[in-house]
Design a protein around this motif. Structure first.
Motif, short mmCIF file in Angstrom:
data_model
loop_
_atom_site.label_atom_id
_atom_site.label_comp_id
_atom_site.label_asym_id
_atom_site.label_seq_id
_atom_site.Cartn_x
_atom_site.Cartn_y
_atom_site.Cartn_z
N MET A 179 40.87 86.17 44.40
CA MET A 179 40.58 85.77 43.05
C MET A 179 40.68 84.26 42.92
SD MET A 179 40.45 88.49 40.79
CE MET A 179 39.06 89.00 40.78
N ALA A 180 41.10 83.81 41.76
CA ALA A 180 41.15 82.38 41.47
C ALA A 180 42.51 81.78 41.85
CB ALA A 180 40.89 82.15 39.98
N THR A 181 42.48 80.47 42.07
CA THR A 181 43.71 79.71 42.28
C THR A 181 44.08 79.07 40.96
OG1 THR A 181 43.18 79.27 44.59
CG2 THR A 181 44.78 77.81 43.55
N VAL A 182 45.32 79.31 40.53
CA VAL A 182 45.81 78.80 39.24
C VAL A 182 46.95 77.83 39.49
CG1 VAL A 182 46.90 79.41 37.04
CG2 VAL A 182 45.16 80.92 38.04
N LEU A 183 46.85 76.63 38.94
CA LEU A 183 47.94 75.67 38.96
C LEU A 183 48.69 75.81 37.64
CD1 LEU A 183 49.40 73.31 40.35
CD2 LEU A 183 47.76 71.77 39.21
N SER A 184 49.98 76.10 37.72
CA SER A 184 50.81 76.31 36.54
C SER A 184 51.75 75.12 36.38
CB SER A 184 51.61 77.61 36.72
OG SER A 184 52.43 77.85 35.61
N VAL A 185 51.47 74.27 35.39
CA VAL A 185 52.13 72.98 35.25
C VAL A 185 53.13 73.00 34.09
CG1 VAL A 185 51.77 70.51 34.86
CG2 VAL A 185 50.04 71.85 36.08
N SER A 186 54.40 72.72 34.42
CA SER A 186 55.42 72.60 33.38
C SER A 186 55.66 71.12 33.11
CB SER A 186 56.73 73.25 33.81
OG SER A 186 57.75 72.93 32.86
N GLY A 187 55.47 70.72 31.86
CA GLY A 187 55.70 69.34 31.46
C GLY A 187 57.06 69.11 30.85
N SER A 188 58.00 70.03 31.09
CA SER A 188 59.33 69.87 30.52
C SER A 188 60.22 69.01 31.41
CB SER A 188 60.00 71.24 30.35
OG SER A 188 61.32 71.06 29.86
N PRO A 189 60.99 68.10 30.80
CA PRO A 189 61.92 67.28 31.58
C PRO A 189 63.24 67.98 31.91
CG PRO A 189 61.97 66.60 29.29
CD PRO A 189 60.89 67.66 29.41
N SER A 190 63.45 69.17 31.36
CA SER A 190 64.73 69.86 31.51
C SER A 190 64.75 70.81 32.71
CB SER A 190 65.04 70.65 30.24
OG SER A 190 66.16 71.48 30.43
#
Length: 185
Positions: free
Chosen positions: A1-12
């Motif tokens: 299937m597809a490749t998904v990049l899961s990006v967290s922009g949290s500094p914590s």
């Protein structure tokens, strides 16, 4: 299937945003997608703040965006906007880093006063970066997300169903099979 990049922009390091993303990553993985998590807080601060485009970790992050078919962007909302940490990374990516990508924007925050941050702060940036399709995003209140002592994530029922729905719509936009589609097909 597809490749998904899961990006967290949290500094914590104990971020509800990141934990929520990892929960949704599991759902996407179960639907047949390869999911690559990226916590922006793990990138070198000196590279992000110094706009060091050539730093090896920034180069690696840029390559992750290039190889992804879809990107999930998660951020806590501060002062009615997405996190400065996420902004630092987005500023270092090539202008059209999201060209041809399907994008799912997600946000968490303490009050519904921030619910429009996705549409008025984040969506325009994602669009300017060339995203082919930005699916309906979702805002989740911090109080609707709890993390147990064992690290298990719980989302209140109404929010859980809504998150499942937007995740399934994102998966469908990528060409994945979803619970919703499987039930009707």
């Amino acid at each position: 299937m597809a490749t998904v990049l899961s990006v967290s922009g949290s500094p914590s390091a104990t971020s509800r945003t990141a934990r929520l993303l990892r929960h949704l990553d599991d759902r996407l993985f179960a639907q047949g997608h390869e999911v690559i998590p990226l916590d922006v807080r793990t990138l070198p601060a000196e590279a992000l703040l110094g706009a060091d485009f050539r730093h090896p970790e920034i180069t690696r992050a840029t390559a992750l965006f290039e190889q992804a078919d879809g990107v999930v962007i998660g951020t806590p909302v501060y002062k009615a906007a997405y996190s400065g940490l996420l902004k630092s990374l987005l500023d270092l990516l090539p202008q059209y880093a999201l060209t041809g990508k399907t994008v799912l924007p997600l946000a968490t925050g303490g009050t519904t006063a921030h619910v429009l941050a996705i549409d008025y702060a984040l969506r325009p940036v994602l669009s300017s970066m060339g995203a082919a399709h930005i699916v309906q995003g979702w805002f989740t209140l911090d109080k609707d997300i709890t993390v147990g002592d064992d690290g298990a994530l719980t989302v209140v029922p109404g929010a859980a169903e809504a998150l499942a729905q937007v995740t399934d719509q994102f998966s469908a936009a990528l060409g994945g099979r979803t619970t919703l589609l499987a039930a009707t097909g």
